[in-house]
Each structure stands twice: as structure tokens, then as C-alpha cells.
Write a protein that holds these residues in place. Structure first.
Motif, PDB file in Angstrom:
ATOM      1  N   LEU A  17      -3.671  -6.687   4.402  1.00 50.37           N
ATOM      2  CA  LEU A  17      -2.404  -7.296   4.778  1.00 50.37           C
ATOM      3  C   LEU A  17      -1.228  -6.535   4.191  1.00 50.37           C
ATOM      4  O   LEU A  17      -0.163  -6.430   4.817  1.00 50.37           O
ATOM      5  CB  LEU A  17      -2.378  -8.752   4.320  1.00 50.37           C
ATOM      6  N   ILE A  18      -1.398  -6.011   2.989  1.00 49.70           N
ATOM      7  CA  ILE A  18      -0.324  -5.244   2.358  1.00 49.70           C
ATOM      8  C   ILE A  18      -0.072  -3.967   3.133  1.00 49.70           C
ATOM      9  O   ILE A  18       1.081  -3.586   3.378  1.00 49.70           O
ATOM     10  CB  ILE A  18      -0.684  -4.929   0.896  1.00 49.70           C
ATOM     11  N   TRP A  19      -1.124  -3.295   3.559  1.00 44.90           N
ATOM     12  CA  TRP A  19      -0.951  -2.044   4.302  1.00 44.90           C
ATOM     13  C   TRP A  19      -0.296  -2.297   5.658  1.00 44.90           C
ATOM     14  O   TRP A  19       0.492  -1.470   6.133  1.00 44.90           O
ATOM     15  CB  TRP A  19      -2.300  -1.360   4.502  1.00 44.90           C
ATOM     16  N   GLU A  20      -0.584  -3.403   6.279  1.00 40.85           N
ATOM     17  CA  GLU A  20       0.065  -3.717   7.549  1.00 40.85           C
ATOM     18  C   GLU A  20       1.569  -3.876   7.379  1.00 40.85           C
ATOM     19  O   GLU A  20       2.354  -3.488   8.243  1.00 40.85           O
ATOM     20  CB  GLU A  20      -0.548  -4.979   8.158  1.00 40.85           C
ATOM     21  N   ASP A  21       1.977  -4.446   6.241  1.00 39.15           N
ATOM     22  CA  ASP A  21       3.410  -4.614   5.992  1.00 39.15           C
ATOM     23  C   ASP A  21       4.091  -3.285   5.710  1.00 39.15           C
ATOM     24  O   ASP A  21       5.237  -3.063   6.124  1.00 39.15           O
ATOM     25  CB  ASP A  21       3.630  -5.576   4.814  1.00 39.15           C
ATOM     26  N   ILE A  22       3.423  -2.398   5.009  1.00 38.82           N
ATOM     27  CA  ILE A  22       4.061  -1.144   4.601  1.00 38.82           C
ATOM     28  C   ILE A  22       4.057  -0.128   5.739  1.00 38.82           C
ATOM     29  O   ILE A  22       5.040   0.596   5.940  1.00 38.82           O
ATOM     30  CB  ILE A  22       3.349  -0.583   3.353  1.00 38.82           C
ATOM     31  N   LEU A  23       2.962  -0.061   6.506  1.00 36.96           N
ATOM     32  CA  LEU A  23       2.883   0.936   7.569  1.00 36.96           C
ATOM     33  C   LEU A  23       3.784   0.594   8.747  1.00 36.96           C
ATOM     34  O   LEU A  23       4.320   1.485   9.409  1.00 36.96           O
ATOM     35  CB  LEU A  23       1.432   1.075   8.048  1.00 36.96           C
ATOM     36  N   GLY A  24       3.975  -0.667   9.021  1.00 40.23           N
ATOM     37  CA  GLY A  24       4.810  -1.045  10.157  1.00 40.23           C
ATOM     38  C   GLY A  24       6.291  -1.006   9.820  1.00 40.23           C
ATOM     39  O   GLY A  24       6.695  -1.037   8.650  1.00 40.23           O
ATOM     40  N   PHE A  25       7.131  -0.935  10.873  1.00 42.14           N
ATOM     41  CA  PHE A  25       8.576  -0.899  10.691  1.00 42.14           C
ATOM     42  C   PHE A  25       9.200  -2.292  10.694  1.00 42.14           C
ATOM     43  O   PHE A  25      10.423  -2.415  10.596  1.00 42.14           O
ATOM     44  CB  PHE A  25       9.220  -0.066  11.806  1.00 42.14           C
ATOM     45  N   GLU A  26       8.382  -3.329  10.791  1.00 44.40           N
ATOM     46  CA  GLU A  26       8.947  -4.669  10.865  1.00 44.40           C
ATOM     47  C   GLU A  26       9.474  -5.134   9.513  1.00 44.40           C
ATOM     48  O   GLU A  26      10.430  -5.900   9.449  1.00 44.40           O
ATOM     49  CB  GLU A  26       7.894  -5.645  11.384  1.00 44.40           C
ATOM     50  N   ASN A  27       8.853  -4.680   8.440  1.00 44.17           N
ATOM     51  CA  ASN A  27       9.282  -5.104   7.104  1.00 44.17           C
ATOM     52  C   ASN A  27       9.785  -3.900   6.320  1.00 44.17           C
ATOM     53  O   ASN A  27      10.734  -3.252   6.735  1.00 44.17           O
ATOM     54  CB  ASN A  27       8.128  -5.814   6.391  1.00 44.17           C
ATOM     55  N   ALA A  28       9.143  -3.592   5.235  1.00 52.49           N
ATOM     56  CA  ALA A  28       9.561  -2.467   4.397  1.00 52.49           C
ATOM     57  C   ALA A  28       8.666  -1.271   4.676  1.00 52.49           C
ATOM     58  O   ALA A  28       7.475  -1.405   4.969  1.00 52.49           O
ATOM     59  CB  ALA A  28       9.492  -2.857   2.920  1.00 52.49           C
ATOM     60  N   GLU A  29       9.262  -0.087   4.570  1.00 58.62           N
ATOM     61  CA  GLU A  29       8.521   1.146   4.785  1.00 58.62           C
ATOM     62  C   GLU A  29       9.102   2.238   3.897  1.00 58.62           C
ATOM     63  O   GLU A  29      10.096   2.026   3.196  1.00 58.62           O
ATOM     64  CB  GLU A  29       8.563   1.576   6.255  1.00 58.62           C
ATOM     65  N   PHE A  30       8.464   3.405   3.912  1.00 55.83           N
ATOM     66  CA  PHE A  30       8.866   4.512   3.042  1.00 55.83           C
ATOM     67  C   PHE A  30      10.041   5.269   3.650  1.00 55.83           C
ATOM     68  O   PHE A  30      10.086   5.523   4.855  1.00 55.83           O
ATOM     69  CB  PHE A  30       7.694   5.477   2.835  1.00 55.83           C
ATOM     70  N   TYR A  31      10.975   5.676   2.754  1.00 58.46           N
ATOM     71  CA  TYR A  31      12.096   6.521   3.140  1.00 58.46           C
ATOM     72  C   TYR A  31      12.351   7.528   2.025  1.00 58.46           C
ATOM     73  O   TYR A  31      12.144   7.220   0.837  1.00 58.46           O
ATOM     74  CB  TYR A  31      13.369   5.704   3.406  1.00 58.46           C
ATOM     75  N   ILE A  32      12.814   8.688   2.403  1.00 58.79           N
ATOM     76  CA  ILE A  32      13.156   9.748   1.434  1.00 58.79           C
ATOM     77  C   ILE A  32      14.596  10.156   1.683  1.00 58.79           C
ATOM     78  O   ILE A  32      14.974  10.473   2.815  1.00 58.79           O
ATOM     79  CB  ILE A  32      12.214  10.952   1.568  1.00 58.79           C
ATOM     80  N   LYS A  33      15.396  10.173   0.633  1.00 55.78           N
ATOM     81  CA  LYS A  33      16.809  10.495   0.783  1.00 55.78           C
ATOM     82  C   LYS A  33      17.349  11.107  -0.500  1.00 55.78           C
ATOM     83  O   LYS A  33      16.858  10.826  -1.598  1.00 55.78           O
ATOM     84  CB  LYS A  33      17.603   9.225   1.135  1.00 55.78           C
ATOM     85  N   ARG A  34      18.370  11.920  -0.334  1.00 53.54           N
ATOM     86  CA  ARG A  34      19.023  12.597  -1.449  1.00 53.54           C
ATOM     87  C   ARG A  34      20.221  11.778  -1.932  1.00 53.54           C
ATOM     88  O   ARG A  34      21.053  11.351  -1.134  1.00 53.54           O
ATOM     89  CB  ARG A  34      19.483  13.979  -0.983  1.00 53.54           C
TER      90      ARG A  34
END
Length: 935
Positions: free
Chosen positions: A563-580
Motif C-alpha cells: 500500500l505504501i508503494w502504491e501511494d509513492i509510485l502514483g501521482f495521486e498523492n506524494a511522489e519523488f521530485y528533484i530540484k535545485r
């Protein structure tokens, strides 16, 4: 009859030779030849020619040697060796095949089988005194009979000496003029045309004389002459008018010139027919109608504007011919006649005003031709419009887009992939997604319309074509796309990866280059290096089987992680971002961790190491110029750094990490990458664990497949492999297994049915239901459950519930179709269901940012950082009041990053919670989701 090899005669012995009459021939070794190979001299061949009727035009003979003749044999009659197939009773030919035919020597050099040199007898003194070649030896009766039988099988070729002596008939040139039907027709046309021309000339001359004499006679005669002229004009004879009487000599010259052109054409036709007579004699005669139709078809097929040009030419010819005809039969000028002809062509009703028989006939003819021309024009225009509409309907038009996402291929993952891309583009008001597949455009749009999903402003454009064709790739503006996703096909894994490799080769061949990166979905992990080798740095691969397999292992070892991986991989909730963030330069990572109220920092992209991503760095790491921060956030524009908050660190509970205990896991089914799953289990499980493998593959075949994949079966130290053979959908086979003793049961999509998604899901569902039923009958009461695997987790009711799910065994099913997954999830017959929807989520994330692939690879690997679920007792005390920032700071003492939590009274985990500075009361039944360094 003497025997020879390819025309080499025996010139030192025999009758008539220099050795004297009656002297015996010196013995010489005989070489084996075909059973019916004989050398025929010129005289004997002539005799056979007269007696047996051999054809002289046959050239099928055996050439035995290409070496030049010796000087003594150069003047001797040439002898050729012929051969026929041996009869069934013939002896073997020492490897010489009877079908080894070649052409005679006068056709040029021809390679032949090398033969051993034959000993040549030494010439005697008599031979040197008498260099005259010896006559051919007499032919015996038996030899004649054998040669006649040979003549019935093959045809004797014309010998060289016979061709040189036989006079060739003189070639007679065909007479240029002959009394053929063409010539007779030409003469008739010539006489008729000449007579008509003379008659017209005489008539016009008489009428001109009458006109001139009309001035000197009385008015009655002039009136009578004018009456005659009007009558003639009414019948279409306007040649005698004073304005155009000079047209008569021109028409007379034209009539006289017709026979000349006919004569020239007929003469050229006769010459061409004679020159091509030899070619047509060997080919089937094609009718003229078919040849003309073929030429017209080739012309119209090779020129796109041939129809319009033909119509234009036909219109010009019609107007010109109609204008000339009107000029002849009417009294108007030539330009006026052309204009009238055009009006008749353009409007068929204009000819109603014509007076006289001749003008009416001509005008009706022109109007009829005009109606035909306009009908043809309407047909061409209608076809062109239909073809254009057809091209729009079938998706053949070019896509004019920039910074769009291009999807190449079609699979069952497309629906969930489009859903994730639409959610990702929601923050910018929607985007453009172009799909190029080898399907009809209407079918693709119909299938996408059945998804019943709101694309939130994102436009989906479908085009029909092949990703292997550069023209089709150019049609969808592949060079201007910001990301290209290559979907794996639903066929065999190797065939799917081979097709993906060809698509990558096509993408690398785009002349304009690619603006964005390429995300390739692979089916087999072993084929990944080859695709990366071909594509280079632009290629990012996502191995579907590898992602699902590793997730199944992690979910089996840590309940609730799916269930945790479904939340992280999808764009509906929180996901990974990289920024300067330049304002974070020279700041410690421990301070960066609590600098984002709306995000959770997880790592740093190092500028000093060519963009390498460092997950979970130490607190003392100082950010340098150019470093970027990896965070988990709701969207890329929803977070920013803020001043450091006030935190209350407190004391971390002194609870050691519980030790690992041996586990017992069952695999139902066989996957292509099962060796990789075994190696992941080897890295995670404690020593003494058992892995039961239950499938239809024989045990010897399993060991061979695992060994071929490079795995050392006897080198496993933590797990022991237990092989059981059987069918997972047959109840009596499953009842032979101790299903109640397993800690985790993984139902895999079997390799034998992976080509059919429906069949694979049906098989997995049947296995799941059978295992559930067997377990419920063997363990009717939950009091009989064995102790927990993790004694340290006794305070977490949610983890206890996950561990004791389904009467102690955790069942994880692999379902390929997302629709089937929804049915299984609603019915709650399985604890976790992993499907291709997770692969679609990973593809969408990597398409949005290629750097996320490095993060996923590290989190899925058996070594390095991993995502875990920890009980609250590791970080706080019962009923302790802390903020989320306080818990994050405490977790750093365990080298962990807390990214979310799940309360005991809720069913959904919260990743990247809001109001991290808010103080609240926590319970030991709560659990936290963390990123931890590997053990």
C-alpha cells in the motif's frame, strides 16, 4: 572405339599409325569413366548423324577438361564425350555424378572437375616421320549398337570440325516493301484521299468563278447563286465563304499528308515487329488492350497528379477540337469559336441557340463531352475529399506538437499510464499525450473512451502507424517530444524485447535527434544491457517483471508495504521530485531535513559526481554549489524551503532491532526471473529459511534453468530450496502441500500462460481461491496460530493483523490486468495484489523525470537503502506528545528518514503529512514508514 578424356586422342598407335600395320598397340592404363561415356570422332559422329537422326543443335555434353590440346592433337578431329544416366545395374562412378553436365567448348571456358593426368604413350620413330593424324578406328557392330542406344537418349552436338566444314546458308535480308495488307490499305487510303482533295479543289474553283462572274450578270442570277451558297452553308459547307476560302488548300494538304504519315507509321511498325519477333516467339503474346491498360495503370500509380493532368489535357483537347469544328461549320472567327467551345463545355445548355444542322451537331457533341469532363472532375474531387477524410479518420495526418509525451505501442498498461500522466499534468492545466500504435485510430479512441476517467485537461491524440518506420515517427513529431515511452507488447518476452530493441534503433536513426529521453519497458532483465548499449545515455529501462518480482518479495517480508508503494509510485498523492535550491548551499543535511514544511528530503543529487543520487546521506553532509535535493512532495510546485523550526529531540527509546528468524515461503508458479527473486530472498532472509517451489516444471529442468541464469544452487547459504512438482489449479496437488505452515505464499503469473493476460489472471485467481479454502479447513480457529515472526512487533495491532492475515499466511497474488485487480481487492480474498498498474506508475514517473529511475533502482535492490515499516515504539513512548519534525530528528539516530505514518485507527497511510510542526499525541499501535540503510 577409342576412349579419351575431353578430346585428347591417342596419336601414337592404332590402325594407320606410324607403328606399322598389325603392330599391337602399346598397353596404357585405362581411367574409369561413366558407364556410357564414349568419345566420338568426327567420322563416327557423322555416321551416327546419318543413321540415328541426331539433332545438330544440341549442346548438352560433358566437358572433361579445359586445358589446351597438345600440339599433336591440335590437328586431330575433335572428340567430345557425352554421358547419360547410368542404369540401375551400373557400377559406382567414383563420386562422379551423372547430373554433372556442362556446355561444349565452343560456348567458352567452363570450370570442370579436376582429373588426374593420364600417361601419354611415347611416340615412335614412325610417328615422327609420319605426322599425319591417324584415321579414326573402325567401329564394330557391337559398338554401333551401343552407340545407337546412346543416340536414343541424348542428342549429338554439332562437332567443331563439322561446323567449320558445313557451309552456312547465306542470310537474306527481308525486302523493305512487300504487298502486305498494310500496304494495300495504305494505297486505298492514298487514292481516296487524293480523289477527295481533287474533287474539293475543283468544286471550290467552280464556285469561286461563279462568285466573280456574279458582278457582271443580272440580279436574278446573283440571287440564285447566293441561294445555292446559303443551301451549301446550311449543310455545313462553309469553305466557299470569302473570309475563309484559304482553308481549303490547307485541308487539301492535310488530306494529302495523311497517307505519308500512315506509310511511315506502318513501315516503322513493320520494322519494330520484325526486330522483336525473336523475343515474342519465346513469350506469350500479350493483347494490345492489356498492354495499354498496364501502361495507363503504371502512369496513374506513379504520378499523384496524373488524374488532374489527364482531365486537363482532355478538356483542352475537347475545347480545341470543338473550336476548330465550330470555326469550320460556322461563320465566326477562330477565337470566337474557341470561346463558344468553352461555353459549351462549361454549360451544356448554351448550345440551344445554335442555328443550322452543322453547328447544332458540333455543339451537341461538345456539350456531351463537357458533361463527361465535369462528371469526371466531380468524381476526382469527391475521391480526393474522401481520401483526405479517410486519412484524418485513420490517423495519417501529421501531429504538430512540442513538449508532448509520445507513447509507442499498445498494451494493457496504457490505460493506467494515461491516468498517471494526466494526474501529473494537472498542475499545469493539462498536457498532450500522443499514442502511436499499429491499430486503427478509431479503435484506439474507442478503447480510451471506455476508460471512464477524467483526463483533467490532458489531450490524447492517437495515430496509426509503426514505430519501426521513420516516416511514422516523424508524423508524430518524435524529435520534439519531451519524453518517449516504448511499451512492451503482449507477446513472448524475448519477442517483445527484440521489438523494443528495433524501436530503439529506429529512434536513434532520427535525423533531427531527440529532445527528450526514452523510457523503454523491458520484459526480461537479461535483455536490458543490450538496449542500453544501443540507446546510450538517452535510454532509461524499466523491467516490468523485475519491478513486480522485487515488490512481491518486499511485500512478503514486510506486511503493508504494498500500500505504501502504491501511494509513492502514483501521482495521486506524494511522489519523488528533484530540484535545485541555491539558498540551501553550505547547509548540513540534518538541517535540510527539517527545512521543508511541505516535503520530506530523502537524498541529494551530487554535482561533483556527475549527478549521482545519494540516498539517505549523513547529517554532516554539507550541500555544495550545484547539488540538488531529492524530496517526496505532492507536486513540483507545492514545496519550498523555510526557516528552521523549533524541535524537541528528547530521548530515543532504547529498543534494539529484533533479530531475523527463519521463514518458510511458497512460490506457486514459475517466472522467467525467478532466479533474481531467489537471490533477493537470499539477501533478505535469515539463515535456515526454506523456499518451496511448486510448479509444473520438472526438477531437473528447474536446476538447468537456474544454472543457465548464472545462479549457484549449492552456494545458497540462507535459504534451502524445496522442489515440489504439480499443477497449482488442481486441488489434490495443493492438498499435498503443508499450506498452513507457510509464512508467506506468493502466487506468480506462470511463464507458460504469460502471453495471455486473461488466462494468467484466471489461473492466479483459481489458485488463490483453492489455497484460501484449504487453509480455512485446516485452521478453523485462530487460537492455533503459531507465534509471530517478529517478537518486537507485538505492540502494533496493525502489523499483528497483517502478520496473522489469512490464518497466519500472507498471500500475495500477481494479477496482470488492473480490472481483475479491482475485483480481487473489493472481494478481499487476497492480502495484497500486485499488477501491471505499478509498472505503469513507474513508467510515468520516469517519463516525467528520468533521474527518478536511479531512486527506484536503489530502493528495489537487495542492497543499499530500502523502504520499511517500523512500529512507533522505536521512536517514542506511550502517549508521548511530539511533532512530526521531532520524530524525524529522533529517527536520524537510527540512520533512518521518516517519510510518513499510519495511525492505528485508520486504514490509509499518510506520506508527507501536512503541518509537520504540530504537536500531537502518539500511540504505540501507530507505525511509521521510513527509508533505512540496509543491514
Amino acid at each position: 572405339m577409342a576412349e579419351s578424356d575431353g578430346g585428347e586422342a591417342n596419336h601414337g598407335a592404332g590402325p594407320g599409325g606410324g607403328g606399322g600395320e598389325g603392330s599391337p598397340d602399346p598397353p596404357r592404363p585405362r581411367r574409369r569413366q561413366l558407364t556410357k561415356s564414349r568419345t566420338i570422332s568426327g567420322s563416327a559422329a557423322s555416321a551416327f548423324d546419318r543413321g540415328s537422326g541426331w539433332a545438330r543443335d544440341s549442346t548438352l555434353v560433358r566437358r572433361s577438361s579445359t586445358a589446351p590440346l597438345p600440339p599433336a592433337a591440335a590437328q586431330a578431329p575433335r572428340r567430345l564425350t557425352v554421358a547419360v544416366d547410368d542404369p540401375p545395374y551400373a557400377a559406382p562412378n567414383d563420386g562422379v555424378l551423372d547430373r554433372d553436365w556442362c556446355y561444349s567448348s565452343f560456348l567458352g571456358s567452363h570450370a570442370s572437375r579436376p582429373r588426374p593426368p593420364q600417361p601419354t604413350p611415347t611416340p615412335t620413330a614412325a610417328d615422327r616421320r609420319n605426322p599425319t593424324p591417324s584415321p579414326p578406328p573402325p567401329v564394330s557392330v557391337s559398338q554401333r549398337g551401343e552407340e545407337k542406344s546412346l543416340a536414343s537418349v541424348v542428342k549429338r552436338p554439332v562437332l567443331l570440325d563439322e561446323r567449320s566444314l558445313s557451309p552456312s546458308p547465306p542470310t537474306q535480308r527481308a525486302p523493305r516493301f512487300d504487298f502486305s495488307p498494310y500496304l494495300v490499305l495504305m494505297l486505298v487510303i492514298t487514292v481516296t484521299s487524293f480523289s477527295l482533295a481533287v474533287w474539293q479543289w475543283m468544286k471550290v474553283t467552280v464556285l469561286q468563278e461563279k462568285i466573280r462572274s456574279c458582278r457582271g450578270v443580272n440580279a436574278a442570277d446573283c440571287k440564285k447563286t447566293a441561294e445555292a451558297l446559303r443551301v451549301n452553308r446550311g449543310h455545313g459547307s462553309d469553305f466557299i465563304s470569302s473570309e475563309n476560302w484559304n482553308l481549303v488548300p490547307c485541308s487539301t494538304m492535310l488530306v494529302l499528308a495523311i497517307p505519308v504519315f500512315l506509310f511511315k507509321y506502318i513501315d516503322q511498325l513493320r520494322l519494330r515487329s520484325r526486330s522483336s519477333m525473336r523475343v515474342r516467339s519465346t513469350e506469350e503474346e500479350v493483347p494490345l488492350k492489356k498492354r495499354i491498360a498496364y501502361k495507363v495503370d503504371v502512369f496513374f500509380s506513379g504520378h499523384p497528379y496524373a488524374k488532374l493532368l489527364a482531365l486537363l489535357l482532355a478538356t483542352i483537347v475537347l475545347i480545341a477540337s470543338g473550336g476548330i469544328a465550330l470555326y469550320v461549320v460556322s461563320g465566326s472567327g477562330f477565337l470566337e469559336a474557341l470561346w463558344l467551345s468553352w461555353t459549351f463545355v462549361a454549360d451544356s445548355g448554351n448550345h440551344a441557340d445554335q442555328v443550322g444542322l452543322g453547328p447544332r451537331i458540333v455543339s451537341v457533341s461538345i456539350s456531351s463531352g463537357g458533361m463527361l469532363v465535369f462528371a469526371t472532375m466531380l468524381g476526382i474531387v469527391s475521391d480526393a475529399i474522401s481520401e483526405k477524410v479517410d486519412s484524418w479518420r485513420k490517423g495519417k495526418s501529421e501531429v504538430i506538437e512540442v513538449n508532448h509525451i509520445l507513447i509507442l505501442g499498445w498494451s494493457d498498461k496504457l490505460g493506467s499510464l494515461l491516468k498517471q500522466l494526466a494526474i501529473a499534468n494537472k498542475s499545469i492545466g493539462g498536457g498532450v499525450v500522443v499514442v502511436l500504435a499499429e491499430r486503427d485510430k478509431e479503435e484506439m479512441e474507442m478503447d480510451i473512451g471506455k476508460l471512464e476517467f477524467d483526463f483533467m485537461g490532458t489531450s490524447v491524440i492517437c495515430r496509426s502507424g509503426s514505430p519501426l518506420i521513420l516516416a511514422d515517427l516523424k508524423k508524430v513529431s518524435v524529435s520534439k517530444a519531451r519524453a518517449v515511452i516504448v511499451l512492451a507488447s503482449d507477446e513472448n518476452a524475448d519477442q517483445s524485447d527484440a521489438r523494443a530493441l528495433r524501436v530503439v534503433l529506429s529512434l536513434t536513426g532520427v535525423k533531427e535527434g531527440l529532445r527528450g529521453h526514452v523510457v523503454v519497458e523491458m520484459s526480461d532483465l537479461d535483455n536490458e544491457p543490450l538496449v542500453k548499449l544501443v540507446g546510450g545515455e538517452l535510454i532509461e529501462t524499466v523491467v516490468a517483471h523485475d519491478v513486480i518480482g522485487r515488490l512481491m518479495i518486499q511485500c512478503a517480508l514486510q506486511p503493508g508495504l504494498a500500500l505504501i508503494w502504491e501511494d509513492i509510485l502514483g501521482f495521486e498523492n506524494a511522489e519523488f521530485y528533484i530540484k535545485r535550491w541555491p539558498e540551501l548551499d553550505s547547509m548540513r543535511f540534518g538541517d535540510v531535513l527539517i527545512s521543508f514544511p511541505d516535503a520530506v528530503p530523502c537524498g541529494v543529487k551530487l554535482a561533483s559526481k556527475a549527478g549521482k543520487i545519494l540516498m539517505n546521506p549523513d547529517d554532516d553532509y554539507v550541500l555544495r554549489e550545484g547539488d540538488e535535493v531529492l524530496v517526496i512532495a505532492e507536486d513540483d510546485d507545492t514545496y519550498a524551503p523555510a526557516p528552521l523550526p523549533q524541535v524537541h529531540k528528547g530521548f530515543l527509546p532504547n529498543i534494539p532491532t529484533p533479530p531475523k528468524y527463519p521463514e518458510k515461503i511458497l512460490f506457486c508458479g514459475w517466472r522467467r526471473d525467478i532466479h533474481d527473486m531467489i537471490m533477493v530472498l537470499e539477501a533478505f532472509l535469515a539463515e535456515g529459511s526454506e523456499l518451496w517451489m511448486f510448479n509444473e516444471v520438472p526438477e531437473k529442468e528447474r536446476e538447468r534453468k537456474l544454472t543457465d541464469c548464472g545462479m549457484d544452487i549449492f552456494g545458497l547459504t540462507h535459504i534451502k530450496l524445496v522442489h515440489k512438482e504439480g499443477n497449482a489449479v488442481i486441488r489434490r496437488h495443493l492438498e499435498s502441500l503443508p499450506l498452513e505452515t507457510f509464512d508467506s505464499i506468493l502466487i506468480l503469473a506462470d511463464e507458460s500462460v504469460e502471453d495471455s493476460i486473461v488466462h494468467s489472471d484466471s489461473r492466479s485467481l483459481a489458485t488463490l481461491l483453492l489455497i484460501r479454502d484449504i487453509q480455512s479447513k485446516r485452521l478453523p480457529s485462530k487460537e492455533l496460530k503459531s507465534p509471530l515472526r517478529y517478537n518486537g512487533f507485538c505492540h502494533s495491532s496493525w502489523i499483528r493483523e497483517m502478520q496473522h492475515a489469512s490464518d497466519k499466511s500472507i498471500i500475495i497474488s500477481e494479477i496482470l490486468d488492473s480490472r481483475t485487480r479491482n475485483l480481487v481487492s473489493v472481494s478481499k480474498i487476497s492480502d495484497y495484489v500486485l499488477s501491471n498498474e505499478l509498472v505503469s506508475m513507474a513508467l510515468a514517473m520516469v517519463a516525467e523525470d528520468k533521474q527518478i529511475n536511479r531512486v527506484l533502482e536503489e530502493l528495489f535492490a537487495e542492497e543499499g537503502n530500502e523502504m520499511c515499516v517500523r512500529p512507533a515504539e522505536f521512536y517514542l513512548y506511550e502517549q508521548e506528545e511530539l511533532s512530526f519534525f521531532d520524530i524525524m530528528v529522533r529517527a536520524r539516530e537510527r540512520d533512518e528518514i521518516v517519510i510518513g505514518y499510519r495511525l492505528a485507527k485508520t486504514d490509509q497511510a499518510i506520506i508527507n503529512p501536512e503541518q509537520k510542526s504540530e504537536i500531537r499525541k502518539w500511540s504505540l499501535d501507530d507505525v511509521f514508514v521510513v527509508i533505512s540503510k540496509g543491514d
